[in-house]
Motif scaffolding. Sequence first.
Motif, PDB file in Angstrom:
ATOM      1  N   ILE A 141      -6.648  32.534 -28.453  1.00  0.00           N
ATOM      2  CA  ILE A 141      -7.303  33.727 -27.932  1.00  0.00           C
ATOM      3  C   ILE A 141      -7.899  34.500 -29.107  1.00  0.00           C
ATOM      4  O   ILE A 141      -7.174  34.912 -30.024  1.00  0.00           O
ATOM      5  CB  ILE A 141      -6.300  34.609 -27.183  1.00  0.00           C
ATOM      6  CG1 ILE A 141      -5.583  33.807 -26.094  1.00  0.00           C
ATOM      7  CG2 ILE A 141      -7.002  35.821 -26.590  1.00  0.00           C
ATOM      8  CD1 ILE A 141      -4.410  34.543 -25.486  1.00  0.00           C
ATOM      9  N   PRO A 142      -9.212  34.727 -29.130  1.00  0.00           N
ATOM     10  CA  PRO A 142      -9.812  35.461 -30.253  1.00  0.00           C
ATOM     11  C   PRO A 142      -9.393  36.927 -30.245  1.00  0.00           C
ATOM     12  O   PRO A 142      -9.385  37.589 -29.209  1.00  0.00           O
ATOM     13  CB  PRO A 142     -11.312  35.304 -30.017  1.00  0.00           C
ATOM     14  CG  PRO A 142     -11.450  35.058 -28.554  1.00  0.00           C
ATOM     15  CD  PRO A 142     -10.220  34.304 -28.138  1.00  0.00           C
ATOM     16  N   VAL A 171     -10.440  42.841 -28.666  1.00  0.00           N
ATOM     17  CA  VAL A 171      -9.304  43.447 -27.965  1.00  0.00           C
ATOM     18  C   VAL A 171      -9.728  44.818 -27.455  1.00  0.00           C
ATOM     19  O   VAL A 171      -9.996  45.732 -28.252  1.00  0.00           O
ATOM     20  CB  VAL A 171      -8.085  43.579 -28.895  1.00  0.00           C
ATOM     21  CG1 VAL A 171      -6.901  44.180 -28.136  1.00  0.00           C
ATOM     22  CG2 VAL A 171      -7.706  42.230 -29.492  1.00  0.00           C
ATOM     23  N   PRO A 172      -9.827  44.995 -26.146  1.00  0.00           N
ATOM     24  CA  PRO A 172     -10.238  46.290 -25.604  1.00  0.00           C
ATOM     25  C   PRO A 172      -9.335  47.413 -26.116  1.00  0.00           C
ATOM     26  O   PRO A 172      -8.110  47.282 -26.170  1.00  0.00           O
ATOM     27  CB  PRO A 172     -10.095  46.103 -24.089  1.00  0.00           C
ATOM     28  CG  PRO A 172     -10.234  44.621 -23.884  1.00  0.00           C
ATOM     29  CD  PRO A 172      -9.592  43.991 -25.085  1.00  0.00           C
ATOM     30  N   GLY A 206      -1.916  41.173 -30.411  1.00  0.00           N
ATOM     31  CA  GLY A 206      -1.326  40.037 -29.709  1.00  0.00           C
ATOM     32  C   GLY A 206      -0.641  40.444 -28.423  1.00  0.00           C
ATOM     33  O   GLY A 206      -0.724  39.749 -27.407  1.00  0.00           O
ATOM     34  N   ASP A 207       0.017  41.604 -28.448  1.00  0.00           N
ATOM     35  CA  ASP A 207       0.624  42.129 -27.225  1.00  0.00           C
ATOM     36  C   ASP A 207      -0.432  42.337 -26.147  1.00  0.00           C
ATOM     37  O   ASP A 207      -0.241  41.991 -24.973  1.00  0.00           O
ATOM     38  CB  ASP A 207       1.303  43.479 -27.498  1.00  0.00           C
ATOM     39  CG  ASP A 207       2.449  43.405 -28.494  1.00  0.00           C
ATOM     40  OD1 ASP A 207       2.962  42.299 -28.753  1.00  0.00           O
ATOM     41  OD2 ASP A 207       2.826  44.472 -29.021  1.00  0.00           O
ATOM     42  N   ALA A 208      -1.564  42.904 -26.555  1.00  0.00           N
ATOM     43  CA  ALA A 208      -2.585  43.315 -25.596  1.00  0.00           C
ATOM     44  C   ALA A 208      -3.250  42.142 -24.890  1.00  0.00           C
ATOM     45  O   ALA A 208      -3.683  42.280 -23.743  1.00  0.00           O
ATOM     46  CB  ALA A 208      -3.647  44.160 -26.304  1.00  0.00           C
ATOM     47  N   VAL A 209      -3.324  40.983 -25.548  1.00  0.00           N
ATOM     48  CA  VAL A 209      -4.033  39.846 -24.944  1.00  0.00           C
ATOM     49  C   VAL A 209      -3.080  38.832 -24.310  1.00  0.00           C
ATOM     50  O   VAL A 209      -3.513  37.791 -23.833  1.00  0.00           O
ATOM     51  CB  VAL A 209      -4.940  39.143 -25.978  1.00  0.00           C
ATOM     52  CG1 VAL A 209      -5.969  40.121 -26.530  1.00  0.00           C
ATOM     53  CG2 VAL A 209      -4.130  38.506 -27.100  1.00  0.00           C
TER      54      VAL A 209
END
Length: 661
Positions: free
Chosen positions: A425-426, A435-436, A451-454
């Motif tokens: 995941i980029p 990452v929004p 990393g948490d967010a995606v």
Amino acid sequence: MTCEYRCGNACFHKVPNTSSNAYFGDVAASAFSRRAALQAGTVLALAGGATSALGQGAAAAPPPHAPGGTAVGLRFEPIQQQTGDAFTVPPGYLHDVVIRWGDPIFSDAPEFDPENQSAEAQLRQFGYNNDHVGLFDLGRGEHLIVANHEYSSEPMMFPRYDPENPTQAQVETAWAAHGLTVVAVSGEWRGRRSRALDPVLDHPLNRRLHTSSEFELTGPAAGSELLRTSADAEGRTVLGTLNNCAGGLTPWGTWLTAEENFNQYFANADAVADPTARERLSRYGATGGESGRKWERFDARFDLALEPNEFNRFGWIVEVDPFDPTSTPKKRTALGRFKHEAANVQIAADGRAVAYMGDDERFDYLYKFVSDEAYVEGDVAHNATLLDNGTLYVARLTGDSPASQIDGSGTLPGDGEFDGSGEWIPLVSGNTSHVPGMTAQEVLIFTRQAGDAVGATKMDRPEDVEPSPRTGAVYVALTNNTSRTAAQAEEPNPRAVNKFGHVLELVEAGSDASAATFAWSIFLLCGDPEDPSTYFAGYDKSQVSPISCPDNLAFDDHGNLWISTDGQPGTLGTNDALYGVAVEGRQRGEVRQFLAVPAGGETCGPVITDDRVLVAVQHPGEVDGASYETPLSHWPDGGSSIPRPSVVATYRADGKKIGHA
């Protein structure tokens, strides 16, 4: 004691990852299966890179030789599990200490005197608690050793040490004992080539880097307001590197060293007023109150109440040019900031550099970085920019078995193996965030939160990540995670209370390191072979050596994987060790124990060549109750000496190649 001084008792604190990322054991199988990847065509050959000790206190008999012959490079008699204060090697092999803590690397350095240590002396000597070891061939029997000095164990280093009131001299000596060493060694002896290695004092490449050395922040996050301090208004120059664990050598001849458990050196996180800053500190394991070593009493930059951004200047991959002793090492911000265990590079099909990395924390993530530009052999200036421009990815792994078959026991699912598919995941490409809600600089400085967010997959302490220079397959050491519950078990991490750890094998789609997807399988579920939850790539478990807590990985010239361990005393009840294991052919999964380090020590490094095996013995004798006054190991000097972390070379007594018949 090791838990306290190496990582600040990380595993006894609350897990920093409190994200609600889903567990993926119940996701339907992807069309891209491991078997499809293995059939995807030819895998590229990729760039990458003295007396014998008698074991004491053997715990179990070694496994017999397996039928059908042992893989070339692993043809030695596996040793027994060990519990004594000795460095143990197979019959027919010898070993020598190459260099130990306090040994001079310059002729003006004083001889090591543990009763009268000083920062001035330590800066001219080999540092403490050696971890990663790299080896560059200089020709004519000379090599260059590059070594990390991960942390200091003050109660074992200093006489009359009071942990509540360290002296300034002790703290400054500990600062000097941290960091990095570059030292030349020679294998020539009286005009003949020797398997032993000796330091070359005053070699022009010899160098110590420490907590007062200048390091340059480079890449997209350099200069960020989040990296600026009162001493560095531009946010580009950092003093020191901390808690350097493993590392890797690049195809272009540099050294990558990793900053890991840096959080423990900082004090007073609870005094930071800004709630966003406190949350960010918490995600990286920063705690309130004084630090264990009390460094903040002697340098205000370790006090987060005074310098909250100093914390953000550690946790990076550092690139060092060992062939230029005047060069400033670079903290490569494009590779993200977390508790890096290591970084290892292979070259993709289109020539781009791909670096694989693990975040050594329970329930944290696996990453890779793909450079924008291609590696150009011989172009030093161009290759020096490769790790500043590219895309950083985090891994999401999906199992291909029903969730009902993954119950936390380690029982294989119906298809006979733990396997599935994965995607990269980029997170960020240069100055562009994927990452929004996070800027590119925020993604790079607070990579864990990205990393948490995606929805990255929470792993069991991903440590060393090594691509095979022979096949391109990537191997991930997952050391352990006793905090995982049965409800949290998933196919990539299938055991609850996973105290023994496991090794993952990844095959990139199309056998291309820059691919966006990959297949994965569990290569080893470690532990005592008699434990029903263990698995050795399908190999006969009665024919393998017990192994637990895989940490550092390396490959030999024959494609065999070598695994050093960190945690066997607390899991198998035996000393940490080094193992060789075949990854191909009929012997795939055959684990053979090659050496064991003294009690209380950790096996680090390693470097495997046909001539010799190098390992770093870290924290020998570091067990509860040990101190300078009451050492529980006297290795390597014997007698009543205090233990000294050391680099050791093992070789055959007859001068023949390692692991050959």
